[in-house]
Design a protein around this motif. Structure first.
Motif, PDB file in Angstrom:
ATOM      1  N   ARG A 219     107.833  89.655  46.605  1.00 37.96           N
ATOM      2  CA  ARG A 219     106.375  89.644  46.763  1.00 37.96           C
ATOM      3  C   ARG A 219     105.902  90.980  47.379  1.00 37.96           C
ATOM      4  O   ARG A 219     104.976  91.608  46.896  1.00 37.96           O
ATOM      5  N   GLN A 220     106.595  91.381  48.447  1.00 37.12           N
ATOM      6  CA  GLN A 220     106.187  92.624  49.114  1.00 37.12           C
ATOM      7  C   GLN A 220     106.270  93.816  48.169  1.00 37.12           C
ATOM      8  O   GLN A 220     105.381  94.652  48.119  1.00 37.12           O
ATOM      9  N   GLN A 221     107.357  93.875  47.404  1.00 36.49           N
ATOM     10  CA  GLN A 221     107.540  95.001  46.488  1.00 36.49           C
ATOM     11  C   GLN A 221     106.436  95.018  45.432  1.00 36.49           C
ATOM     12  O   GLN A 221     105.831  96.061  45.158  1.00 36.49           O
ATOM     13  N   VAL A 222     106.146  93.855  44.851  1.00 34.79           N
ATOM     14  CA  VAL A 222     105.141  93.779  43.782  1.00 34.79           C
ATOM     15  C   VAL A 222     103.748  94.040  44.351  1.00 34.79           C
ATOM     16  O   VAL A 222     102.937  94.768  43.749  1.00 34.79           O
ATOM     17  N   GLU A 223     103.464  93.483  45.525  1.00 32.03           N
ATOM     18  CA  GLU A 223     102.131  93.680  46.106  1.00 32.03           C
ATOM     19  C   GLU A 223     101.887  95.156  46.403  1.00 32.03           C
ATOM     20  O   GLU A 223     100.808  95.689  46.127  1.00 32.03           O
TER      21      GLU A 223
END
Ligand code: ADP
Length: 448
Positions: A219-223
């Motif tokens: 999630r962090q990477q995509v966000e």
């Protein structure tokens, strides 16, 4: 905004009443129409006329994936073939594909729950949605498509893959929403970075990601990479398709609302099939409450998760935690059971490791061995001046990498209780999603 506030905020006692009435109707409906359930009910001594609803639910036994295969292709249908408006198949992640059918009424409900889900993901009528879920027999593409249209979004039906075209459309059409598998969203985020596309060139604000397990690290990477707020969307074809549960954009990380007016969820012990205490992990079992073409009672999804009510929030429906893995993804190594997502949890707590990984099980003689292949963050390798693909020899020559490998292996041993070999790789050495689902497990042992 909620798509259907009257239902999404229905007080719990009324929701239970509705579920109870619908379950009894669904039981009577299959008893009248589906030979598979007629036989099952007869064997268990169940009669729709005296069936007591939710409190008697567990008496119905489970419906399993094998039941779909045994009744291939249309044996579980409750309506004549000419009343079936659409057919889909599961993507066949595990074994042979299964066929599912929908009446026009079922498709209406499909669109309704997807529309609710997209609102929860942040979408509002008038926005544009780039749909990078695969179109075709897989339920993802068309499921999202019609729900988005129902909500009043402009749909860009690009389907999965074709990364060049995806990036072009993101820049030219400027959609606010992306729907994709999380592993493909990772690929898009990475390509945007690699190609030096400026953040202003892309107008995305939200991403609804699902169809495979994913974690907070992803999630962090995509966000960060797509400049979005990313939420989880869950579903499976045997019950409907995407839109069975969905995370709210303002409540990210606290679980996904499961639309209880159409699907009745239970969590059971993966060994005994008995209900687990409230809130505990187990196998998700789902019953359809309103399906016409192919009602399914107590479907053993094989997905491991938990359910809980979060009364402080926007909707009354139950929340589902992240899927920890499929019961059939579980590896038993030297007698220890573990899910590959446990490795992923450890990765999210480590600096300089990127969220790409693969767990490989092999057997040497009579001994099972597990290797974890992970990629080291690109920034660290640049800092160390390492541009060639990493090899174990290179890792051993660099103190920092050697320590990183040791720390990771120790955390695995401490948390999972198994020794695993850790192979550090360079950025790009592990397979990426080509637009669809990506498996993080390779079980190369001969006998499972
Ligand atoms: P297949 O079973 O062939 O993969 P489906 O396309 O119906 O076919 O996939 C449904 C399965 O995908 C679910 O049972 C679950 O294992 C997985 N899945 C779907 N959405 C999610 C999600 N948001 N998180 C984790 N797993 C998911």
């Amino acid at each position: 905004m909620l798509f259907n506030p009257a239902i999404e905020q229905l007080p719990l006692p009324q929701l239970r009443k509705l579920q109870n009435a619908r379950l009894r109707e669904q039981v009577a409906y299959v008893q009248a129409r589906v030979p598979f359930y007629q036989r099952k009910f007869a064997a268990a001594g169940i009669d729709a006329a005296t069936f007591r609803g939710l409190e008697a639910l567990t008496k119905l036994g489970f419906t399993k994936k094998t039941d779909f295969r045994d009744n291939y292709p249309f044996g579980l249908f409750a309506v004549p073939e000419h009343e079936v408006a659409r057919l889909h198949c599961s993507s066949g992640t595990t074994g042979k594909a299964t066929v599912v059918g929908y009446t026009a009424h079922d498709l209406e409900i499909f669109s309704e729950v997807v529309a609710r889900s997209l609102v929860a993901a942040g979408c509002r009528p008038g926005m544009k949605l780039q749909n990078a879920y695969g179109y075709g027999l897989f339920t993802g593409g068309l499921g999202i498509h019609y729900g988005a249209e129902k909500l009043g979004l402009t749909v860009i039906p690009v389907s999965g893959g074709s990364t060049d075209r995806q990036l072009q459309l993101l820049q030219d059409f400027r959609p606010e929403i992306l729907c994709a598998t999380p592993s493909y969203a990772q690929v898009l985020a990475e390509e945007i970075h690699r190609r030096g596309i400026a953040p202003e060139a892309i107008n995305l604000r939200y991403a609804a990601l699902g169809a495979e397990p994913w974690t907070e690290a992803i999630r962090q990477q995509v966000e960060a990479g797509l400049h979005v707020q990313a939420t989880n969307i869950y579903g499976l074809s045997e019950i409907l398709g995407p839109g069975i549960s969905q995370e709210d954009v303002d409540e990210r990380g606290t679980g996904s609302y499961l639309w209880e007016d159409h699907f009745y969820p239970e969590i059971v012990d993966r060994e005994t099939g008995e209900p687990v205490p409230a809130g505990e992990l187990g196998v998700l079992v789902l019953s359809t409450l309103t399906k016409k073409a192919m009602p399914i009672l107590r479907y053993w999804t094989g997905d491991i998760t938990n359910l809980y009510y979060d009364h402080s929030v926007k909707r009354t429906h139950v929340k589902m935690g992240p899927i920890r893995g499929r019961a059939d993804d579980m590896l038993i190594i030297r007698g220890v059971n573990f899910f590959p997502t446990q490795v992923e949890d450890i990765i999210s707590g480590l600096a300089h490791i990127s969220p790409y990984y693969q767990v490989v099980a092999t057997r040497r003689g009579s001994l099972d061995e597990v290797a974890v292949n992970v990629e080291v963050a690109e920034s660290l390798l640049r800092e160390l001046g390492l541009y060639a693909p990493l090899t174990d020899e290179l890792v051993q020559q660099h103190d920092y990498l050697r320590q990183l490998q040791g720390t990771f292996a120790k955390k695995i041993k401490d948390n999972i209780g198994l020794s695993m070999r850790v192979n550090l790789l360079s950025h790009g050495q592990l397979p990426r999603s080509e637009g669809g689902k990506l498996s993080h497990v390779q079980d190369l042992r001969e006998v499972k």
